[in-house]
Every structure is written in structure tokens, then in C-alpha cells.
Design an enzyme around this catalytic site. Sequence first.
Site, short mmCIF file in Angstrom:
data_model
loop_
_atom_site.label_atom_id
_atom_site.label_comp_id
_atom_site.label_asym_id
_atom_site.label_seq_id
_atom_site.Cartn_x
_atom_site.Cartn_y
_atom_site.Cartn_z
N HIS A 151 33.80 57.69 87.21
CA HIS A 151 32.90 57.75 86.05
C HIS A 151 32.81 56.42 85.30
O HIS A 151 32.61 56.41 84.07
CB HIS A 151 33.32 58.90 85.13
CG HIS A 151 34.71 58.76 84.54
ND1 HIS A 151 35.57 59.82 84.39
CD2 HIS A 151 35.38 57.67 84.05
CE1 HIS A 151 36.69 59.41 83.82
NE2 HIS A 151 36.59 58.10 83.62
N HIS A 200 37.56 60.09 76.36
CA HIS A 200 38.15 58.76 76.14
C HIS A 200 38.12 58.36 74.67
O HIS A 200 38.14 57.17 74.35
CB HIS A 200 37.39 57.70 76.94
CG HIS A 200 37.41 57.88 78.43
ND1 HIS A 200 36.72 58.88 79.07
CD2 HIS A 200 38.02 57.17 79.40
CE1 HIS A 200 36.90 58.76 80.39
NE2 HIS A 200 37.69 57.74 80.62
N HIS A 257 42.99 52.75 89.18
CA HIS A 257 42.59 51.66 88.28
C HIS A 257 43.53 51.57 87.10
O HIS A 257 44.15 52.54 86.71
CB HIS A 257 41.13 51.76 87.83
CG HIS A 257 40.72 52.97 87.01
ND1 HIS A 257 40.88 54.26 87.42
CD2 HIS A 257 40.11 53.05 85.80
CE1 HIS A 257 40.37 55.10 86.51
NE2 HIS A 257 39.91 54.39 85.51
N GLU A 297 43.55 59.70 86.12
CA GLU A 297 42.35 60.57 86.08
C GLU A 297 42.22 61.41 87.35
O GLU A 297 41.45 62.37 87.38
CB GLU A 297 41.09 59.71 85.86
CG GLU A 297 41.03 59.15 84.45
CD GLU A 297 39.90 58.15 84.24
OE1 GLU A 297 39.64 57.80 83.08
OE2 GLU A 297 39.28 57.71 85.24
C1 DHB Z 1 36.42 51.75 83.67
C2 DHB Z 1 36.93 52.89 84.33
C3 DHB Z 1 37.09 54.08 83.64
O1 DHB Z 1 37.60 55.23 84.19
C4 DHB Z 1 36.73 54.18 82.30
O2 DHB Z 1 36.86 55.37 81.67
C5 DHB Z 1 36.23 53.06 81.63
C6 DHB Z 1 36.08 51.84 82.33
C7 DHB Z 1 36.21 50.46 84.41
O3 DHB Z 1 36.64 50.30 85.56
O4 DHB Z 1 35.58 49.57 83.82
FE FE Z 2 37.94 56.82 82.64
#
Ligand code: DHB
Ligand code: FE
Length: 280
Positions: A12, A59, A193, A240
Site C-alpha cells: 500500500h 498509520h 520494508h 504489515e
Molecule cells: C512506504 C511504505 C508503507 O507501507 C507506508 O505505509 C508508507 C510509505 C514507502 O515505502 O514509502
Molecule cells: Fe504502511
Amino acid sequence: MARIIGGIATTHVPSIGKAIADHMEKDPYWSPFFKGFDFVHGWLKLHRPDVVVVFSNDHGLNFFLDKMPTFAVGAAAEYRNADEGWGLPVYKPFRGAPELSWHIIESLVDQEFDVTMCQEMLVDHALSIPFELAWPDCDAWPVRLVPIAINTVQHPLPSAKRCLALGRAVNHALQSWHGGERIVVIGTGGLSHQLDGQRAGFINPVYDRFCLDNLASDPDLLTRDSVRQIVEKGGTQGVEILNWIAARGALGDLALHEASRNYHIPISNTAAATVILEPA
Ligand code: DHB
Ligand code: FE
């Protein structure tokens, strides 16, 4: 009885919304990711779901660190998006399915999942971006929504085991719903991530592959890691994956077939993936 058609799990990342707004889908940076949605569009056209049950994490748009429910279920007639500061358009409203929401809430509490119930709920990029990807260029979203928010932000987080059990409890609720709707389950976020700290930019294709390869066939395997181990393997925001695990649980324990898979590194800071699971 409601019919569960299958599930979609996808990343997302907010900048995807910017790419859509700027018509960048065919740009070399973006196309390997957007191509994964060609199959999704055909699949949704074929199966025409009425309702989607979406597992995602807020978030900071609806819940903030001062008040953070572990599990929250929306029971509103309508959900709105709002400006989160990413420079994205504010997306059109999402029609709710309040009767189904209340049925799920009642069933969950009956199954001893004491969820927070939300008769008002803002939905952020974790929900709007997957909708934009799944149903581009529509005047109104063609599905009604039951949003389920899982805390993946403010520790302590729920365990993967508990998230899978939550999903299974939602499946139990859907099995006893009297309506005849065609339902798709969606899980959003991930894959690996990390946006902050010394490991900012961390991505782990080996762990991503482990998750992708086992989600359909043996989701319990993904629950052997503690949240701390998931953070180590998938990054602080890679947790996540809990949303994907819950969504997998909501598909029930029937054998599943992976109808499509797309995996691409990176989109922004994230290992981006999209899969469709359907009854085998
Ligand atoms: C990014 C990834 C995410 O899951 C999020 O909520 C906000 C930013 C990203 O990789 O930039
Ligand atoms: Fe996210």
C-alpha cells in the site's frame, strides 16, 4: 450464505497513489509493479464481488499513538479518506456494509475477540491505494466495505498467531452470515520494508519469498516467528505482513490456489508484492 470468492494481498505504498495521479503506470520504474494488476482487473471483472473485507493498519489518520486499538472493526455506513500529508488526492468515499460489520463484530466478541467497534472511521492510504489499484478510473467504488484495522504501529503488537486466529474467526463469522453477497478478502501492506532508524531502506527478499511461498498452503508456518523476529526479518514496517496473515485466515482452511503473484523491488522503500488466492 455469503460466498467467499477469494483474496487479494497487496502493498500500500503511498507513492503508488502519486504515480496513478500522474499517469505513470507505463513508466519503466512503475510498470513492473502495475503489470501485476492486469490479472487482478480481469479477476475482479470475472468475479464481481459485492463486498470486500479489508485487513490493514492505520498509520495515524484515524488512530494515533495516544489511542491505539489492537483490533478495530468499522461499522459505518460510509468511510472517508483525508489528507495524510503525502501529496495524494483525497479519495472518494467508501460505502460501508454496516449490517455485515455488526454481524462480524458480534461473532468476533462471541468468539472472545473483544474488538473495538468504530461507527466512524477514516481510512488511510493502506486502504485507498489498494482500492485505486483494484478499481482504477471508476466514478464510485463498485464494492461495499468492512474495514478491519490491526495495530502494526504502536508496540506491543498482536502476534502473528493471534492475527491468523482473528482472520479465522472472521471466516467463521462470514460462514454464518445470512446475506448472499459475494465477498473478497483483502490484506494490505508489506512486504519487507523499514522506513526509519539505522536500517532504513532494509529489504529482505528471502523472508518475502518465505511468506509468499507459504501464505496459501501453510499460513501457520508464518506464525512461528514472534513480532520481534518478524521485525528482524522483514523490517519495522514489514510487520504489515500481519494484515496478510489475518486476511489469509479469513479465507478459511480450504485448500487455496495462488491465481497470480507479482513481486518487485523496490517501490519507494518497499518490496512490493501482489497475490490473488482463490479456492483450489
Ligand atoms: C512506504 C511504505 C508503507 O507501507 C507506508 O505505509 C508508507 C510509505 C514507502 O515505502 O514509502
Ligand atoms: Fe504502511
